[in-house]
Write a protein that holds these residues in place. Structure first.
Motif, PDB file in Angstrom:
ATOM      1  N   ALA A 179      -1.823  -2.698   3.860  1.00  0.00           N
ATOM      2  CA  ALA A 179      -2.000  -4.221   3.839  1.00  0.00           C
ATOM      3  C   ALA A 179      -2.098  -4.805   2.858  1.00  0.00           C
ATOM      4  CB  ALA A 179      -3.843  -3.809   4.481  1.00  0.00           C
ATOM      5  N   GLU A 180      -2.021  -4.154   1.563  1.00  0.00           N
ATOM      6  CA  GLU A 180      -1.997  -5.252  -0.006  1.00  0.00           C
ATOM      7  C   GLU A 180      -1.145  -5.038   0.264  1.00  0.00           C
ATOM      8  OE1 GLU A 180      -2.515  -7.077  -3.751  1.00  0.00           O
ATOM      9  OE2 GLU A 180      -4.028  -6.308  -1.772  1.00  0.00           O
ATOM     10  N   GLU A 181      -0.136  -4.760   0.495  1.00  0.00           N
ATOM     11  CA  GLU A 181       1.848  -5.000   0.317  1.00  0.00           C
ATOM     12  C   GLU A 181       1.756  -6.547   1.340  1.00  0.00           C
ATOM     13  OE1 GLU A 181       3.967  -1.613   0.841  1.00  0.00           O
ATOM     14  OE2 GLU A 181       3.205  -0.254  -0.394  1.00  0.00           O
ATOM     15  N   PHE A 182       1.575  -6.089   2.658  1.00  0.00           N
ATOM     16  CA  PHE A 182       2.208  -7.265   3.843  1.00  0.00           C
ATOM     17  C   PHE A 182       0.840  -8.459   2.658  1.00  0.00           C
ATOM     18  CE2 PHE A 182      -0.218  -9.002   7.782  1.00  0.00           C
ATOM     19  CZ  PHE A 182       0.930  -9.498   7.939  1.00  0.00           C
ATOM     20  N   ARG A 183      -0.551  -8.602   2.270  1.00  0.00           N
ATOM     21  CA  ARG A 183      -1.396  -9.541   1.438  1.00  0.00           C
ATOM     22  C   ARG A 183      -0.010 -10.377   0.757  1.00  0.00           C
ATOM     23  NH1 ARG A 183      -3.139 -11.592  -2.038  1.00  0.00           N
ATOM     24  NH2 ARG A 183      -2.725  -9.378  -3.681  1.00  0.00           N
ATOM     25  N   ARG A 184       0.648  -9.301  -0.717  1.00  0.00           N
ATOM     26  CA  ARG A 184       1.817  -9.459  -1.056  1.00  0.00           C
ATOM     27  C   ARG A 184       2.365 -10.836  -0.670  1.00  0.00           C
ATOM     28  NH1 ARG A 184       2.155  -4.425  -5.427  1.00  0.00           N
ATOM     29  NH2 ARG A 184      -0.342  -3.690  -4.168  1.00  0.00           N
ATOM     30  N   ALA A 185       3.246  -9.302   0.415  1.00  0.00           N
ATOM     31  CA  ALA A 185       4.418 -10.223   0.546  1.00  0.00           C
ATOM     32  C   ALA A 185       4.329 -11.307   1.435  1.00  0.00           C
ATOM     33  CB  ALA A 185       4.803  -9.342   1.606  1.00  0.00           C
ATOM     34  N   LEU A 186       2.975 -12.103   2.671  1.00  0.00           N
ATOM     35  CA  LEU A 186       2.924 -13.035   2.302  1.00  0.00           C
ATOM     36  C   LEU A 186       2.813 -13.856   1.729  1.00  0.00           C
ATOM     37  CD1 LEU A 186       0.198 -12.461   5.661  1.00  0.00           C
ATOM     38  CD2 LEU A 186       2.511 -12.829   5.611  1.00  0.00           C
ATOM     39  N   LEU A 187       1.457 -13.760   0.553  1.00  0.00           N
ATOM     40  CA  LEU A 187       1.317 -14.445  -0.227  1.00  0.00           C
ATOM     41  C   LEU A 187       2.219 -14.926  -1.552  1.00  0.00           C
ATOM     42  CD1 LEU A 187      -2.253 -14.291  -0.884  1.00  0.00           C
ATOM     43  CD2 LEU A 187      -1.270 -15.403   0.175  1.00  0.00           C
ATOM     44  N   GLY A 188       4.088 -13.632  -1.624  1.00  0.00           N
ATOM     45  CA  GLY A 188       4.776 -14.107  -2.489  1.00  0.00           C
ATOM     46  C   GLY A 188       4.713 -13.774  -4.014  1.00  0.00           C
ATOM     47  N   ASP A 189       2.855 -12.323  -4.154  1.00  0.00           N
ATOM     48  CA  ASP A 189       2.643 -12.317  -5.300  1.00  0.00           C
ATOM     49  C   ASP A 189       3.585 -11.811  -5.953  1.00  0.00           C
ATOM     50  OD1 ASP A 189       0.419 -13.793  -4.707  1.00  0.00           O
ATOM     51  OD2 ASP A 189      -0.740 -11.649  -4.939  1.00  0.00           O
TER      52      ASP A 189
END
Length: 102
Positions: A92-102
């Motif tokens: 879930a954290e990887e997905f969040r980062r991918a969405l936000l471009g972190d």
């Protein structure tokens, strides 16, 4: 607060996950392979794996291991951890980062 009285029963949670044959983790698998296949193809592949799991009464992880189109896109570690709830939060954290471009 309602959460103040929340009681977590890890053994019951594990039993519930086993009862679903790991299908609750299908979205995580889809997100793991989507970069290589595209979202629509990933959805179709994971849907097929889920269908096989239900029809054969096997876990999603076993169904995926029977499908080279998916299994070859995952590392041995990812395959081994497909139905590990601890890994879900990491995905879930990887997905969040991918969405936000972190």
């Amino acid at each position: 607060h309602g959460m103040d009285h929340l009681v977590v029963h890890p053994e019951r949670m594990a039993a519930n996950i086993r009862a679903t044959k790991g299908l609750v983790f299908s979205e995580r698998v889809m997100m793991q392979i989507a970069a290589a296949t595209g979202r629509d193809a990933a959805h179709a592949l994971v849907s097929e794996a889920s269908r096989i799991a239900v029809e054969r009464d096997i876990s999603l992880a076993v169904a995926i291991s029977l499908m080279p189109d998916i299994a070859e896109l995952l590392t041995p570690e990812q395959l081994a951890a497909l139905d590990a709830p601890e890994q879900y939060l990491e995905s879930a954290e990887e997905f969040r980062r991918a969405l936000l471009g972190d």
